[in-house]
Design an enzyme around this catalytic site. Structure first.
Site, PDB file in Angstrom:
ATOM      1  CG  HIS A  87      -1.821  -0.977   1.277  1.00 16.37           C
ATOM      2  ND1 HIS A  87      -3.206  -0.785   2.052  1.00 16.37           N
ATOM      3  CD2 HIS A  87      -2.070  -2.137   0.622  1.00 16.37           C
ATOM      4  CE1 HIS A  87      -3.913  -1.974   1.844  1.00 16.37           C
ATOM      5  NE2 HIS A  87      -3.321  -2.769   0.923  1.00 16.37           N
ATOM      6  CD  GLU A 146      -2.121   4.185   2.909  1.00 15.38           C
ATOM      7  OE1 GLU A 146      -3.310   4.639   3.185  1.00 15.38           O
ATOM      8  OE2 GLU A 146      -1.776   3.382   2.217  1.00 15.38           O
TER       9      GLU A 146
END
Length: 143
Positions: free
Chosen positions: A51, A53
């Site tokens: 992801h 993040e």
């Protein structure tokens, strides 16, 4: 409201879109400077943890040579999922800014009850329209 850091997160989301990844972008700042930026790369890297993040958090930790990012802010085009929110919390990020709500999988608005030990400031709706439009266009093309 114009926010140069969220605009860079949107640029990262556009890169993900062009790579046929769900268009989510992320930027991490320290002392008002970008130290990490990333976009979703789950399909490309064949990695459930890729992801935006997670990738940006790893880059920021390397940049500061620390597992704690307590003086950093994070900008994400989509509300983080529970997995990413947990990592953000463990990194002790100071402030979280995000664009689009994710009522299905979002750790904040999605109904998940997550008791984190680290209280971070949360600001939503930053560049929300552009973030939502990018996600909707991506999924419209998929259907």
């Amino acid at each position: 409201m114009e926010n140069k850091f969220m605009q860079e997160a949107i640029n990262q989301a556009k890169i993900a879109f062009a790579c046929d990844e769900v268009p989510v972008g992320c930027v991490i700042t320290f002392e008002n400077k970008i130290i990490a930026k990333a976009h979703n790369q789950n399909r490309q890297l064949k990695d459930v943890f890729a992801h935006a993040e997670f990738l940006a958090l790893r880059e920021a930790c390397d940049a500061l040579d620390s597992a704690r990012l307590d003086e950093c802010d994070i900008y994400i085009t989509l509300e983080p999922c529970l997995m990413c929110y947990s990592a953000i919390s463990w990194a002790r990020i100071k402030r979280l800014y995000f664009g689009a709500l994710d009522e299905k999988f979002g750790a904040i608005s999605g109904g998940n009850k997550f008791a984190n030990y680290h209280k971070l400031e949360i600001y939503s709706g930053i560049a929300e329209k552009e973030s939502v439009d990018l996600l909707q266009e991506f999924f419209r093309l998929k259907r």
